[in-house]
Motif scaffolding. Structure first.
Motif, short mmCIF file in Angstrom:
data_model
loop_
_atom_site.label_atom_id
_atom_site.label_comp_id
_atom_site.label_asym_id
_atom_site.label_seq_id
_atom_site.Cartn_x
_atom_site.Cartn_y
_atom_site.Cartn_z
N VAL A 227 0.83 -1.20 0.00
CA VAL A 227 0.00 0.00 0.00
C VAL A 227 0.87 1.25 0.00
O VAL A 227 0.59 2.22 -0.73
CB VAL A 227 -0.95 -0.01 1.21
N LYS A 228 1.94 1.25 0.79
CA LYS A 228 2.83 2.41 0.84
C LYS A 228 3.45 2.69 -0.53
O LYS A 228 3.52 3.84 -0.98
CB LYS A 228 3.94 2.18 1.87
N PHE B 14 -4.15 -0.65 7.36
CA PHE B 14 -3.50 -0.72 6.05
C PHE B 14 -3.68 0.55 5.22
O PHE B 14 -3.21 0.61 4.09
CB PHE B 14 -4.02 -1.94 5.27
N HIS B 15 -4.40 1.52 5.78
CA HIS B 15 -4.60 2.82 5.11
C HIS B 15 -5.22 2.65 3.72
O HIS B 15 -4.75 3.24 2.73
CB HIS B 15 -3.27 3.58 5.02
N LEU B 16 -6.24 1.83 3.65
CA LEU B 16 -6.93 1.62 2.38
C LEU B 16 -7.65 2.90 1.96
O LEU B 16 -8.15 3.65 2.79
CB LEU B 16 -7.94 0.48 2.50
N ASP B 17 -7.71 3.11 0.66
CA ASP B 17 -8.45 4.25 0.12
C ASP B 17 -9.93 3.93 -0.09
O ASP B 17 -10.75 4.84 -0.15
CB ASP B 17 -7.83 4.69 -1.20
N GLY C 125 1.29 7.26 -6.48
CA GLY C 125 0.06 7.99 -6.80
C GLY C 125 -1.12 7.10 -7.14
O GLY C 125 -2.05 7.54 -7.81
N ILE C 126 -1.09 5.86 -6.69
CA ILE C 126 -2.15 4.90 -6.99
C ILE C 126 -2.92 4.58 -5.71
O ILE C 126 -2.33 4.24 -4.69
CB ILE C 126 -1.57 3.59 -7.58
N GLU C 127 -4.26 4.71 -5.78
CA GLU C 127 -5.08 4.36 -4.63
C GLU C 127 -5.30 2.85 -4.56
O GLU C 127 -5.27 2.16 -5.59
CB GLU C 127 -6.42 5.09 -4.70
N VAL C 128 -5.56 2.36 -3.37
CA VAL C 128 -5.75 0.92 -3.15
C VAL C 128 -7.17 0.68 -2.63
O VAL C 128 -7.57 1.22 -1.60
CB VAL C 128 -4.72 0.36 -2.14
N ILE C 129 -7.93 -0.12 -3.36
CA ILE C 129 -9.29 -0.50 -2.96
C ILE C 129 -9.34 -2.02 -2.89
O ILE C 129 -9.00 -2.71 -3.85
CB ILE C 129 -10.33 0.02 -3.97
#
Length: 391
Positions: free
Chosen positions: A5-6, A41-44, A12-16
């Protein structure tokens, strides 16, 4: 997972992440699990499949800043800006229109301006669960023999058309039609309101050899062939330019949903529908022609007129009057090899639409008009007019 995720965020890519619930879980367990993944995990965003307490999830204060995606939502749900839908409605309707099915114009008109009252729909013409974009124009039926289930697995409803030959073909006419249909499909996707979504590899013609259920294939059927980005570079460039075109024109991604009326008194609606005759949309089941006018004043932009002809015959379209001192110019034409014209092509009061084609016109001042001017004692000289300037 945290490192992944980091690194994605660094690029610059979000994670879903997709979560499945079968409906037997207690509500506190579902909320606790989602909060944990978002926090740790700081998911977007989270994509919820199966059965889950969507109303409770959508209203949870902790998840208010997290993108929430589900197939559908209850009608009375709080329609906040962080909610999105993800289902096959757009895919089914637009694929039917693309291959020329009858009675699809009203559904196309709905999807072009659909914003679902505060919930953002995610649109796609192909998904990982089904045909790729290339296979959608190359196969009439699924070919899942490699899965070892006698081709019984996977959906039998693909809403695809092979353009005259099943699978790989060397016929020039078939290949050219497939290229045009892929460009048509991408325009249907990127010119509609909502969030466009494409599967990795579709931007350069990735095929899964007609397999629409390739979850069990850890081989070249499901692997991305990066060499295609060079082999089909023309398609890749078309997708890149199309994304840039959508970003440059707010009419296709406006913050407010279209109202289909002249609510600011500019003289024309923000979006209006037309047929082969302007201001006369005809939706009889046998018609396959549509014009969509995006009036520029509502977005502080140029007016844009999109013409769709999914019929297998040519049709002549009348054009609405452009703004004062302006003319319509063709900027995108799917019958052209590159899709985007090198220079905007000015047109008159009507335009011919070839079979199965889409064109985009913009209203702007006359420029790049080439004419022959007589110069005394010299040969004829080509001059280019740009407004009142000559060179």
């Amino acid at each position: 997972m945290k490192t992944l995720v980091k690194e994605m965020h660094r690029a610059g890519i979000e994670v879903i992440v997709e979560f499945y619930f079968d409906g037997s879980e207690i509500q506190t367990y579902v909320l606790g699990a989602l909060r944990y993944w978002v926090r740790e995990f700081h998911l977007d965003g989270i994509h919820i499949t199966g059965r889950a307490p969507l109303e409770l999830i959508a209203q949870d204060p902790y998840l208010k800043r997290t993108k929430i995606i589900a197939q559908y939502y209850p009608q009375d749900i709080d329609r906040s800006g962080h909610l999105s839908t993800f289902n096959d409605n757009f895919l089914v309707d637009m694929r039917k229109f693309l291959k020329g099915d009858e009675g699809m114009l009203e559904r196309v008109m709905f999807h072009v301006q659909d914003r679902q009252g505060g919930i953002w729909p995610i649109h796609y013409m192909a998904d990982v669960r089904g045909f790729s974009l290339q296979d959608m124009v190359s196969y009439d039926i699924k070919h899942n023999e490699a899965n070892g289930e006698d081709n019984r697995d996977g959906s039998d409803y693909n809403y695809s058309w092979n353009c005259g030959a099943e699978g790989v073909s060397r016929k020039k006419g078939v290949l050219n039609l497939r290229k045009k249909q892929i460009k048509n499909a991408l325009l249907l996707l990127f010119l509609s309101q909502g969030i466009p979504c494409i599967v990795a590899g579709d931007e350069f013609g990735q095929s899964r050899k007609g397999n629409n259920n390739a979850y069990c294939q850890d081989n070249e059927i499901s692997w991305i062939d990066w060499k295609l980005s060079h082999k089909n570079e023309e398609l890749l460039k078309f997708v890149q330019k199309l994304i840039a075109f959508r970003k440059a024109h707010r009419a296709f991604c406006a913050k407010e949903a279209p109202r289909l009326m002249d609510f600011k008194g500019y003289g024309k609606p923000d979006i209006s529908y037309h047929g082969v005759n302007v201001w006369q949309p005809r939706t009889e089941h046998w018609r396959r022609q549509l014009g969509v006018l995006y009036f520029g004043k509502y977005n502080e932009d140029q007016s844009i007129y999109v013409l769709y002809n999914m019929h297998w015959e040519s049709h002549k379209f009348d054009l609405p009057h452009p703004e004062t001192n302006q003319k319509w110019h063709v900027v995108i034409d799917t019958t052209q090899e590159t899709g985007f014209l090198p220079l905007p092509l000015p047109v008159g009061a009507a335009i011919s639409m070839p079979p199965r084609s889409i064109k985009i016109l913009v209203s702007q001042e006359a420029f790049n008009l080439v004419k022959v001017t007589k110069v005394p004692k010299r040969k004829k000289l080509l001059t280019i007019e740009d407004g009142n300037k000559k060179s």
